[in-house]
Scaffold this motif. Structure first.
Motif, PDB file in Angstrom:
ATOM      1  N   LEU A 188     -28.710 -34.838 -63.192  1.00 42.75           N
ATOM      2  CA  LEU A 188     -29.632 -33.699 -63.315  1.00 42.75           C
ATOM      3  C   LEU A 188     -30.989 -34.008 -62.707  1.00 42.75           C
ATOM      4  O   LEU A 188     -31.566 -33.185 -61.979  1.00 42.75           O
ATOM      5  CB  LEU A 188     -29.783 -33.305 -64.782  1.00 42.75           C
ATOM      6  CG  LEU A 188     -28.564 -32.634 -65.448  1.00 42.75           C
ATOM      7  CD1 LEU A 188     -28.828 -32.396 -66.927  1.00 42.75           C
ATOM      8  CD2 LEU A 188     -28.246 -31.305 -64.759  1.00 42.75           C
ATOM      9  N   THR A 191     -30.672 -34.204 -58.897  1.00 43.99           N
ATOM     10  CA  THR A 191     -30.535 -32.856 -58.339  1.00 43.99           C
ATOM     11  C   THR A 191     -31.881 -32.138 -58.300  1.00 43.99           C
ATOM     12  O   THR A 191     -32.219 -31.471 -57.312  1.00 43.99           O
ATOM     13  CB  THR A 191     -29.540 -32.027 -59.189  1.00 43.99           C
ATOM     14  OG1 THR A 191     -28.285 -32.714 -59.228  1.00 43.99           O
ATOM     15  CG2 THR A 191     -29.332 -30.645 -58.593  1.00 43.99           C
ATOM     16  N   ALA A 192     -32.664 -32.297 -59.354  1.00 44.66           N
ATOM     17  CA  ALA A 192     -33.990 -31.659 -59.415  1.00 44.66           C
ATOM     18  C   ALA A 192     -34.918 -32.218 -58.327  1.00 44.66           C
ATOM     19  O   ALA A 192     -35.649 -31.459 -57.667  1.00 44.66           O
ATOM     20  CB  ALA A 192     -34.604 -31.858 -60.799  1.00 44.66           C
ATOM     21  N   PHE A 196     -36.421 -30.198 -55.151  1.00 46.36           N
ATOM     22  CA  PHE A 196     -37.872 -30.113 -54.913  1.00 46.36           C
ATOM     23  C   PHE A 196     -38.201 -30.484 -53.464  1.00 46.36           C
ATOM     24  O   PHE A 196     -39.005 -29.813 -52.806  1.00 46.36           O
ATOM     25  CB  PHE A 196     -38.598 -31.043 -55.879  1.00 46.36           C
ATOM     26  CG  PHE A 196     -40.073 -31.173 -55.623  1.00 46.36           C
ATOM     27  CD1 PHE A 196     -40.959 -30.177 -56.035  1.00 46.36           C
ATOM     28  CD2 PHE A 196     -40.573 -32.272 -54.940  1.00 46.36           C
ATOM     29  CE1 PHE A 196     -42.329 -30.297 -55.778  1.00 46.36           C
ATOM     30  CE2 PHE A 196     -41.929 -32.396 -54.683  1.00 46.36           C
ATOM     31  CZ  PHE A 196     -42.814 -31.406 -55.106  1.00 46.36           C
TER      32      PHE A 196
END
Length: 414
Positions: A188, A191-192, A196
């Motif tokens: 997670l 992926t963030a 970005f």
């Protein structure tokens, strides 16, 4: 003489029988029914319920229920079962035990459920009948084991066995969930961060490259195209996981679709083995617990089948149920189903030969629980270097895609 209405199952045919019988007491009525080669599943005195229900209503008028949503947490249900077993072992009447536990419970789903159960027991229902009216709290396994405990007169022993069953299931679930926390968090966060970079950083570099009129290599063009997709369709990308979940849910509404999904799940490397062994352990422990509690084999198979949670196992145990009803042993159709390893079939065969099927099923469940833990640890150990490699590839791809045109830009400026 009192008249009793009863529901029972014929040992030979497995058919359900509903009838009435006259007897001096409920115990003698059950004895007379058993003499007819029937297994009592429900018995009530005719004309008793209505009067008892009115009395129960008066006793419970002062109780207040709070608005609740959802089911009882398994942790609280385990604790309740253990406490009820202890109170019954101490010799307290069942109503007294229920009232003590209801008084100790905080406002919520469990307290509301216990109020309902107390009212029904006061109305003349047995404990298993009262629990069966609250399926969100007490599933078929729970109710049938309580019913077996009532019939055998060893409710405290059955409740203790049920508490141990629930605690083992919770322990395995916590082990799997705990092991999966680390890789899920890493995925997670990664992926963030990548999202970005694609949404904010890459467009700025793209503007610099366009201003200087640099011919971009294919790898940079690919990265910029990916950035455009994220910038223009970020809301669709967020909906993709939900859409996949919804599609799978719709497919699983159909029996064939559910079977195909579960079959594919069992064939996935590593994960399929974990699901298969965890399901086998759960089914064997459920079946062993029910048989040890005195539940008939046919009824126990139905409950074990419904608690498997996998359509492939459901179909296999349905075939086993049909075979046993027709007089066959359990080991033969279990081997033909090919849903379990040969060692399970051999253990079941030995259990049937020695008359200790429940003991063998417990051993299978214990062995497979340990194997599931080992497989989960192995999968997490495999995921850690795999995630490092994948993240390294992603970072390397971004760095190379950005630095190739930057180097060309520096050469032009120099």
């Amino acid at each position: 003489m009192p008249k009793f209405q009863f529901e029972a199952m014929d040992h030979k045919t497995g058919a359900e029988v509903t009838d009435t019988i006259e007897a001096p007491s409920e115990a003698e009525a059950q004895s007379m029914i058993r003499e007819k080669n029937l297994l009592v599943t429900k018995i009530t005195e005719v004309g008793r319920k209505k009067a008892a229900k009115t009395t129960a209503k008066k006793r419970t008028d002062g109780r207040k229920r709070v608005f609740t949503i959802g089911k009882i947490k398994q942790k609280r249900l385990c604790m309740f079962t253990r406490q009820l077993s202890t109170l019954q072992d101490a010799g307290l009447p069942i109503l007294r035990s229920l009232r003590i536990l209801e008084g100790q419970s905080k406002p919520g789903v469990l307290k509301n459920t216990l109020m309902n159960v107390i009212e029904d027991v006061e109305s003349g229902n047995t404990l298993s009948e009262a629990m069966a009216k609250n399926p969100k709290a007490f599933d078929a396994l729970y109710c049938n084991m309580v019913k077996a405990g009532e019939a055998s007169g060893a409710l405290e022993v059955i409740l203790q066995r049920l508490a141990e069953f629930k605690e083992r299931a919770q322990s395995l679930k916590r082990t799997v969930q705990g092991a999966m926390v680390y890789p899920i968090v890493v995925i997670l966060v990664a992926t963030a961060i990548v999202g970005f970079i694609l949404y904010y950083i890459i467009p700025k570099f793209e503007q610099i490259f366009r201003d200087f009129g640099i011919k971009l290599p294919w790898i940079t063009e690919l990265l910029i195209s990916m950035s455009h997709v994220v910038v223009d369709y970020w809301f669709l990308l967020l909906l993709i996981p939900f859409a996949c979940w919804l599609i799978i849910k719709i497919i699983r509404k159909n029996k064939t679709g559910e079977y195909i999904c579960d079959y594919i799940l069992l064939k996935i490397p590593v994960l399929g083995k974990i699901v298969s062994k965890a399901t086998t352990a759960r089914v064997c422990r459920t079946l062993g617990t029910l048989l040890a509690s005195g539940v008939p084999i046919l009824e126990a198979l139905i409950i074990a089948r419904d608690t498997s949670g996998n359509a492939v196992f459901v179909k296999a145990f349905q075939n086993i149920y049909i075979a046993i009803r027709e007089g066959e042993s359990m080991a033969v159709p279990l081997k033909e189903s090919r849903v379990v390893d040969d060692i399970v079939v051999n253990m079941v065969d030995v259990g049937e030969e020695t008359g200790a099927l429940d003991v063998m099923l417990y051993k299978v469940a214990d062995t497979y629980d340990e194997e599931v833990k080992v497989l989960v640890d192995a999968m997490v150990s495999l995921l850690e270097p795999l995630m490092v490699v994948v993240l390294g590839f992603i970072v390397g791809f971004i760095v190379i895609a950005l630095f190739m045109p930057l180097i060309e830009l520096l050469n032009k400026l120099s």
